[in-house]
Write a protein that holds these residues in place. Structure first.
Motif, PDB file in Angstrom:
ATOM      1  N   ALA A   1       0.801  -1.219   0.000  1.00 51.59           N
ATOM      2  CA  ALA A   1       0.000   0.000   0.000  1.00 51.59           C
ATOM      3  C   ALA A   1       0.841   1.280   0.000  1.00 51.59           C
ATOM      4  O   ALA A   1       0.476   2.270   0.638  1.00 51.59           O
ATOM      5  N   PHE A   2       1.978   1.229  -0.659  1.00 48.43           N
ATOM      6  CA  PHE A   2       2.764   2.456  -0.851  1.00 48.43           C
ATOM      7  C   PHE A   2       3.631   2.278  -2.074  1.00 48.43           C
ATOM      8  O   PHE A   2       3.862   1.146  -2.526  1.00 48.43           O
ATOM      9  N   GLN A   3       4.077   3.390  -2.624  1.00 48.16           N
ATOM     10  CA  GLN A   3       5.078   3.331  -3.697  1.00 48.16           C
ATOM     11  C   GLN A   3       6.328   4.092  -3.257  1.00 48.16           C
ATOM     12  O   GLN A   3       7.293   3.491  -2.826  1.00 48.16           O
ATOM     13  N   CYS A   4       6.271   5.425  -3.271  1.00 45.88           N
ATOM     14  CA  CYS A   4       7.438   6.136  -2.735  1.00 45.88           C
ATOM     15  C   CYS A   4       7.494   6.004  -1.217  1.00 45.88           C
ATOM     16  O   CYS A   4       8.557   5.975  -0.625  1.00 45.88           O
ATOM     17  N   GLY A   5       6.346   5.943  -0.575  1.00 43.10           N
ATOM     18  CA  GLY A   5       6.285   5.752   0.869  1.00 43.10           C
ATOM     19  C   GLY A   5       6.321   7.033   1.678  1.00 43.10           C
ATOM     20  O   GLY A   5       6.326   6.988   2.912  1.00 43.10           O
ATOM     21  N   TYR A   6       6.312   8.174   1.022  1.00 41.74           N
ATOM     22  CA  TYR A   6       6.447   9.426   1.769  1.00 41.74           C
ATOM     23  C   TYR A   6       5.167   9.776   2.533  1.00 41.74           C
ATOM     24  O   TYR A   6       5.210  10.401   3.568  1.00 41.74           O
ATOM     25  N   CYS A   7       4.022   9.352   1.989  1.00 40.56           N
ATOM     26  CA  CYS A   7       2.760   9.627   2.676  1.00 40.56           C
ATOM     27  C   CYS A   7       2.468   8.610   3.771  1.00 40.56           C
ATOM     28  O   CYS A   7       1.522   8.767   4.540  1.00 40.56           O
ATOM     29  N   THR A   8       3.265   7.541   3.827  1.00 38.88           N
ATOM     30  CA  THR A   8       2.867   6.350   4.581  1.00 38.88           C
ATOM     31  C   THR A   8       2.814   6.569   6.087  1.00 38.88           C
ATOM     32  O   THR A   8       1.921   6.047   6.766  1.00 38.88           O
TER      33      THR A   8
ATOM     34  N   LEU B   1      -3.188  12.811   1.602  1.00 39.14           N
ATOM     35  CA  LEU B   1      -2.985  12.666   0.154  1.00 39.14           C
ATOM     36  C   LEU B   1      -1.936  11.604  -0.133  1.00 39.14           C
ATOM     37  O   LEU B   1      -0.928  11.501   0.571  1.00 39.14           O
ATOM     38  N   CYS B   2      -2.193  10.831  -1.165  1.00 39.70           N
ATOM     39  CA  CYS B   2      -1.160   9.957  -1.724  1.00 39.70           C
ATOM     40  C   CYS B   2      -1.091  10.252  -3.213  1.00 39.70           C
ATOM     41  O   CYS B   2      -2.097  10.141  -3.914  1.00 39.70           O
ATOM     42  N   ARG B   3       0.079  10.641  -3.702  1.00 38.78           N
ATOM     43  CA  ARG B   3       0.224  10.983  -5.105  1.00 38.78           C
ATOM     44  C   ARG B   3       0.591   9.772  -5.957  1.00 38.78           C
ATOM     45  O   ARG B   3       0.552   9.860  -7.177  1.00 38.78           O
ATOM     46  N   CYS B   4       0.934   8.653  -5.291  1.00 39.26           N
ATOM     47  CA  CYS B   4       1.494   7.525  -6.057  1.00 39.26           C
ATOM     48  C   CYS B   4       0.506   6.412  -6.343  1.00 39.26           C
ATOM     49  O   CYS B   4       0.497   5.871  -7.443  1.00 39.26           O
ATOM     50  N   THR B   5      -0.271   5.992  -5.354  1.00 39.00           N
ATOM     51  CA  THR B   5      -0.907   4.675  -5.437  1.00 39.00           C
ATOM     52  C   THR B   5      -2.261   4.660  -6.123  1.00 39.00           C
ATOM     53  O   THR B   5      -2.691   3.609  -6.602  1.00 39.00           O
TER      54      THR B   5
ATOM     55  N   GLN C   1       4.432  15.740  -6.075  1.00 36.92           N
ATOM     56  CA  GLN C   1       5.029  14.666  -5.266  1.00 36.92           C
ATOM     57  C   GLN C   1       5.137  15.204  -3.849  1.00 36.92           C
ATOM     58  O   GLN C   1       5.391  16.381  -3.637  1.00 36.92           O
ATOM     59  N   LEU C   2       4.944  14.321  -2.859  1.00 32.12           N
ATOM     60  CA  LEU C   2       4.824  14.863  -1.498  1.00 32.12           C
ATOM     61  C   LEU C   2       6.142  15.361  -0.929  1.00 32.12           C
ATOM     62  O   LEU C   2       6.163  16.321  -0.156  1.00 32.12           O
ATOM     63  N   GLU C   3       7.259  14.715  -1.260  1.00 29.84           N
ATOM     64  CA  GLU C   3       8.539  15.257  -0.794  1.00 29.84           C
ATOM     65  C   GLU C   3       8.941  16.380  -1.740  1.00 29.84           C
ATOM     66  O   GLU C   3       9.093  16.164  -2.950  1.00 29.84           O
TER      67      GLU C   3
HETATM   68  S1  FES Z   1       3.235   6.377  -1.736  1.00 29.82           S
HETATM   69 FE1  FES Z   1       4.075   8.189  -2.590  1.00 29.82          FE
HETATM   70  S2  FES Z   1       2.742   9.720  -1.862  1.00 29.82           S
HETATM   71 FE2  FES Z   1       1.791   7.871  -1.199  1.00 29.82          FE
END
Ligand code: FES
Ligand code: FES
Length: 904
Positions: free
Chosen positions: A92-99, A127-131, A350-352
Motif C-alpha cells: 500500500a505504498f510506492q514512494c512511501g512518503y505519505c505512509t 494525500l497519496c500521489r502515487c498509489t 510529489q509529497l517530498e
Molecule cells: S506512496 Fe508516494 S505519496 Fe503515497
C-alpha cells in the motif's frame, strides 16, 4: 517544556509559533514528514493524547504534559502493528512518503470503528500521489495481495518491496532524515517581475544581519550556461540558464540567496536585499511569442552554442516532417475530421519537495544528498558548471519521496553547491509547497490540432498533427517532450500520409519540464479525441476503428521523417489483446448512474517507446558476499517506481535465491556504478537488463567455482537457496565465497537501445450531471501490454497510480496563472490533487506477451498508463453529452458551459 514522545520523556523549548512537526524533527523523529506545512496533505500526522493531528499546524507550545505518538511508536520493522502489517501485505505504498501519516490515520479509533463508506471523509486530510488509493483501501480491508517472504526466485510473483517494513514504521530515511551539526540554511529572493533586468543589488543590510553567513548574487554565479533538465546526452537540452542571472524571465525566478543559521534568519535577510529593476516587455501566449516583434526571451544567445532552434522567434525546438502527401490524401478521403485541443499546466505534487543538503567531507570533497531522480547526471553537470573534477564531487540520494519527472531537473543542487563552496559549511535548501507550485517545472501546456482523413470503411489515409508547446521561460525538456509526444508515438497508427509540425516556444510563464508520459498525454488527448470523432463520422465502433488502423507485427514502424534512423522494434505485441480485454471489461457491471444523469462510454489507446530516445546507460556490479547474500550496486534511484523490488527479483530469479538475500546499494555516485537515472521508464528495461545480465554471469561464476571444488561438470550442479547441490553434497554460498581467491562478482551493462514498445487501452463509463457539470466515473478499466509481468501487484499499482494522476489532470488539476505569469494556485487547498474519495477503482488487465528486448521478456509500465486516460474520459463525456470537451481539465464549470453551448 516536558512531554512524551513514543513513551519516552523529552524536554524541548519550542520557539514562538513553532509547529509540533518541526519540534519533533528537531528531536530527530524523522518519521514525521513534511508535504505542505499547511495542514492539507497529512504526511506529518501523529497522535497527541490519542487524537490524530496534523503536526505541521499543531502549535508546539501546547505540548506541555502531553503524549505524542508517531508512526515509529506504533510498531517497529520487527514488530509491526496490525495496521502497519496490513499495509505491507497490500503493497500500500510506492514512494512511501505519505505512509507515516497514512498509518497514523488508519490506526485512529475513528477509522477502526468506521464503516467503509465513511473512509473518504476520514482520509480527506491524507494525500497519496502515487498509489491511486486502491491498495490503501485493500490494507484497510485486511486484503493481502503480496507474497510472504522466503520463497526462491522472484519473477511473476507479487514480491514485497525490500524496504516495506521500514517504510510503514517510519524507519526508512528520505533525503533530510538525518542529523548534521552546524547546518546552515539557504533561502532565496525571487523575482516579482515576469521580465526584467537587475540594474543594482544592495546586500549590505542583509549581510549585516546577525546569523547571516553569505549573500549570493549574480556576481557570484559561474558564467556557464546550462539547462536544469538532465539527460544522458546533455546536448538534448538548450544551455539557457545561469545559477543566478541578471535577467529574469519569469515571476519566481531566483535572483539572490542568503545562507544563514536558520531558515527564519535567511528569509529575514532576503527581505533586506534591495534590488533596482528595469522592467522588460513580456509575452505569455505561446502563439504571440512566435510573432515578429514579440519580446525575445533568449534573443541575445547564440543559437548554435545554446542549441536554441530559433531564438529570433522564441522557438527552442521544432520538428516539421511529412511522409507521403497529406493534402492529396485529405482531398481524396471519404471522411475528414479536424479539431484543436488545449491541455493545462499541471504540478507533479510529489509529497517530498525538492531539497538538497550539501557539505564538504573530511577530504574536502563536495557531498550532496539530494532528492533527485538523476544523481549521476547532477554530478556531471555540477562538475561542468563549477569546473570541478568528478572525483571531487559525490552526489547521492536516500529514498526519494516521489518525482514523476519533476526531479529529473537540477533545481536545488547548484545553489547549494555555490553556498557550500562559499561558506565551507553544511548547507540545506528545502523547497516549500509554494515553491513547488511557483518555482519548479510543470507539465507543458500544449495546443494540439489534428486532422484525420479516412476511407468510408474506416481505413486511415491521412493524419496531420500541429503542436504548440509552451516551454515557459527556459527550455529544459522542451525539445524532448515535444519530440516524444509528437513523433514516434503517432506510429501506433499505420497511416501512410502523415505530417507533423511541432514547436516548443519560450514565454515568460514558469518553466515547463519532464512529467510522466513526457508529452504523450497531451498529444494523445487530441489524437484519440479526433479518432473518436472519426468513428462517429463513419458510424463505426471506436474499438473497431482502432483495430482497422493500429500497427500490427510485420508493419514498419513509420516515423514522420522516413529518412530518420529508428531503433524501435516491435518484438512483443499485445495491442490486439489490450483492445479485446478493455472492450470486454468495460461491458461488465459498474456503478449505477444517479437518476437523471446522462451516461456515456469512451475509450482511447496509446503506445510508448519503452526506453528513452537517444540514450540511457546503466552499469551494475553484483557480488557474492561472505555471508551468502548478494550485493547489487546499481545507480538508479528508488522514488516509488518499484525498481528496488524488481531488481532484487531479477537477481533472485537468476540465482534461485529468496529476494531478501539480495542487498541493493543504489543511486550514489561513489558507491554504485553509473546509471543515467530513474526516468524515461528505464528502471526495468535498462537498469533491469544490466542487472539481469550481471546476475546471469554471477550464476555461471558460482556454479563454475563449485564445479572446480567438487570436480563435477556444471550441468550436474543445481543452484538453490541453500547453495550449490552437487550430488549428495551441498556447498553453501558462504562456504563457496570463502573458498575462492577473488570475490565472485560480475558486471552488467545496458545502453537502452534498441527500444521496444508498450501499449495501453483505457475505457470509461461515466455519468454527467448536466445541471452542474459534475462527472462521475461509473467504471474504469485499463488493459496493458507490459510484456512479462515481473510483479503483478506492483505493476497493477503503477497502472492505478498513473490512472489516478491522469484523472486528476483530466478533471481537476490546473496550475493557474493570472495571464501575466503569476501563479495563483500556490497551495494544495487551491489545487485539487485527487483524494481517496475521487479515485474510482480501475480494473487492470494484462495482455500475455513477451518482449525479447527486456529482462525476462518485460516491458516498462510506469509512465505509459497515464497517456490514454484523459482522451478516454473525454470520449465518454462526449458520448454522454453529445458535445465534445476540448480543453483540460474538464472541470465542472467547463462541462457545464459545454452543455450550455450545446443547448444554445
Ligand atoms: S506512496 Fe508516494 S505519496 Fe503515497
Ligand atoms: S505537512 Fe502537515 S499536512 Fe502536509
Amino acid at each position: 517544556m516536558r512531554f512524551d514522545v513514543n513513551g519516552a520523556p523529552v524536554e524541548a523549548t519550542p520557539f514562538p509559533g513553532q509547529s509540533l512537526r518541526t519540534v519533533l524533527r528537531g528531536l530527530e523523529h524523522y518519521e514525521v514528514k513534511k508535504g505542505c506545512d499547511t495542514g492539507d496533505c497529512g504526511a506529518c500526522g501523529v497522535f497527541v493524547d490519542g487524537e490524530p493531528v496534523h503536526s505541521c499546524i499543531y502549535p508546539g507550545h501546547r505540548l506541555e504534559g502531553r503524549a505524542v505518538t508517531t508512526v515509529a511508536g506504533l510498531g517497529t520493522p520487527d514488530h509491526l502493528s496490525p495496521v502497519q502489517q496490513s499495509l505491507v501485505d497490500a503493497a500500500a505504498f510506492q514512494c512511501g512518503y505519505c505512509t507515516s501519516g497514512m498509518v497514523v490515520t488508519a490506526s485512529s479509533d475513528a477509522v477502526r470503528d468506521a464503516a467503509p463508506e465513511d473512509r473518504a471523509r476520514l482520509f480527506k486530510g491524507n494525500l497519496c500521489r502515487c498509489t491511486g488509493y486502491r491498495s490503501i483501501c485493500d490494507a484497510l480491508d485486511g486484503v493481502s495481495t503480496t507474497e510472504e517472504r522466503g520463497a526462491e526466485g522472484g519473477i511473476g510473483r507479487s514480491v514485497r518491496a525490500p524496504a516495506a517494513e521500514r517504510v510503514v514504521s517510519g524507519q526508512e530515511p528520505f533525503t533530510l532524515d538525518f542529523t548534521t551539526t552546524d547546518l546552515l540554511h539557504l533561502s532565496v529572493v525571487r523575482s516579482p517581475h515576469a521580465a526584467a533586468r537587475i540594474l543594482a543589488i544592495d546586500t549590505a543590510a542583509a549581510e549585516a544581519l546577525p546569523g547571516v553567513h553569505a549573500v549570493l548574487t549574480p556576481d557570484d554565479s559561474p558564467a556557464i550556461l546550462f539547462s536544469t533538465g538532465r539527460h544522458q546526452n546533455r546536448l538534448e537540452d538548450p544551455d539557457d540558464t545561469l545559477v543566478l542571472d541578471t535577467v529574469v524571465r519569469f515571476r519566481g525566478q531566483r535572483v539572490a540567496a542568503v545562507v544563514a543559521d536558520s531558515v527564519g534568519i535567511a528569509e529575514a535577510a532576503c527581505r533586506l536585499i534591495r534590488i533596482e529593476w528595469e522592467e522588460l516587455p513580456a509575452v505569455f501566449d505561446p502563439e504571440l511569442a512566435r510573432f515578429p516583434g514579440a519580446p525575445l526571451l533568449h534573443g541575445e544567445k547564440d543559437a548554435f552554442d545554446s542549441r536554441i532552434a530559433a531564438p529570433e522567434r522564441n522557438v527552442v525546438a521544432q520538428k516539421h516532417g511529412e511522409m507521403g502527401d497529406v493534402d492529396a490524401a485529405l482531398a481524396a478521403a471519404d471522411a475528414v475530421v479536424r479539431g484543436t485541443w488545449q491541455t493545462s499546466r499541471v504540478s507533479h505534487a510529489q509529497l517530498e519537495t525538492h531539497t538538497t543538503r550539501g557539505w564538504l567531507d573530511s577530504a574536502g570533497r563536495l557531498v550532496l544528498r539530494t532528492s533527485s531522480q538523476v544523481p549521476f547526471l547532477v554530478r556531471d553537470e555540477l562538475c561542468r558548471i563549477f569546473e570541478l573534477p568528478q572525483d571531487r564531487v559525490r552526489v547521492f540520494t536516500a529514498r526519494v519521496g516521489g518525482g514523476f519527472g519533476g526531479k529529473q531537473e537540477l533545481l536545488t543542487e547548484d545553489l547549494v553547491t555555490l553556498a557550500v563552496l562559499r561558506t565551507g559549511r553544511p548547507v540545506q535548501w528545502e523547497f516549500s509547497r509554494e515553491d513547488e507550485f511557483t518555482a519548479t517545472t510543470l507539465r507543458h501546456p500544449q495546443r494540439v490540432s489534428v486532422t484525420l482523413g479516412a476511407t468510408a470503411d474506416g481505413v486511415l489515409t491521412a493524419m496531420a498533427v500541429d503542436v504548440l508547446s509552451d516551454t515557459g521561460a527556459y527550455g529544459n525538456h522542451g525539445p524532448g517532450v515535444m519530440f516524444h509526444g509528437s513523433h514516434e508515438s503517432l506510429s501506433v497508427y499505420r497511416v501512410p500520409n502523415r505530417r507533423v509540425d511541432a514547436e516548443a516556444v519560450y514565454t515568460n510563464n514558469p518553466p515547463s519540464g519532464a512529467f510522466r508520459g513526457y508529452g504523450l498525454g497531451q498529444v494523445m488527448f487530441a489524437v484519440e479525441s479526433a479518432m473518436d470523432d472519426l468513428a462517429l463520422e463513419l458510424g463505426l465502433d471506436p474499438f473497431e476503428l482502432r483495430r482497422r488502423n493500429v500497427i500490427v507485427p510485420g508493419d514498419p514502424i513509420l516515423v514522420t521523417d522516413p529518412d530518420e534512423e529508428s531503433d524501435l522494434q516491435l518484438t512483443g505485441y499485445g495491442l490486439d489483446q489490450c483492445l479485446d480485454l478493455a472492450e470486454r471489461a468495460i461491458a461488465g457491471d459498474g456503478e449505477p448512474a444517479p437518476a437523471g444523469w446522462s451516461t456515456g462510454t469512451g475509450m482511447a489507446l496509446s503506445m510508448i517507446a519503452t526506453m528513452p530516445p537517444r540514450g540511457h546507460f546503466s552499469e551494475v556490479l553484483l557480488r557474492l558476499e561472505p555471508d551468502g547474500t548478494v550485493t547489487v550496486k546499481v545507480g538508479t534511484a528508488e522514488f516509488g517506481n518499484g525498481t528496488s523490488t524488481v531488481h532484487t527479483q531479477l537477481v533472485a530469479e537468476a540465482l534461485s535465491l529468496p529476494p531478501e538475500r539480495v542487498r541493493l546499494h543504489s543511486s550514489d555516485t561513489d558507491g554504485a556504478k553509473y546509471d543515467s537515472g530513474a526516468f524515461g521508464s528505464a528502471g526495468t528495461v535498462v537498469a533491469g537488463k544490466a542487472v539481469h545480465s550481471a546476475a546471469t554471469q554471477l550464476r555461471s561464476l558460482i556454479l563454475g567455482a563449485a564445479a572446480g571444488l567438487v570436480g563435477m561438470p556444471i550441468s550436474e550442479l543445481r543452484l538453490g537457496a541453500d547453495g550449490v547441490t552437487a550430488g549428495a553434497e551441498i556447498l553453501t554460498l558462504p562456504y563457496l565465497a570463502s573458498q575462492v581467491r577473488e570475490p565472485l562478482q560480475a558486471t552488467g551493462s545496458a545502453d537502452g537501445t534498441p527500444r521496444g514498445l508498450a501499449f495501453n487501452v483505457h475505457a470509461f463509463r461515466v455519468a454527467v450531471d448536466e445541471g452542474t457539470g459534475e462527472v462521475r466515473i461509473l467504471k474504469s478499466v485499463q488493459a496493458v501490454d507490459a510484456g512479462t509481468v515481473l510483479n503483478p501487484e506492483q505493476l497493477r499499482g503503477q497502472v492505478e497510480g498513473g490512472t489516478a494522476q491522469a484523472i486528476g489532470t483530466a478533471l481537476y488539476e490546473e496550475v493557474r496563472t493570472d495571464g501575466a505569469g503569476r501563479i495563483t494556485t500556490r497551495w494544495f487547498r487551491d489545487y485539487h490533487v485527487p483524494q481517496l474519495a475521487d479515485v474510482p477503482r480501475t480494473d487492470v488487465v494484462f495482455a500475455t506477451t513477451h518482449d525479447e528486448l527486456g529482462p525476462f521478456g518485460a516491458k516498462s509500465m510506469s509512465e505509459a498508463p497515464y497517456n490514454p486516460v484523459a482522451p478516454a474520459l473525454a470520449n465518454a463525456i462526449r458520448d454522454a453529452l453529445g458535445a465534445r470537451p476540448r480543453e483540460l481539465p474538464m472541470s465542472r464549470d467547463r462541462i457545464w458551459r459545454l452543455v450550455q453551448k450545446r443547448d444554445a
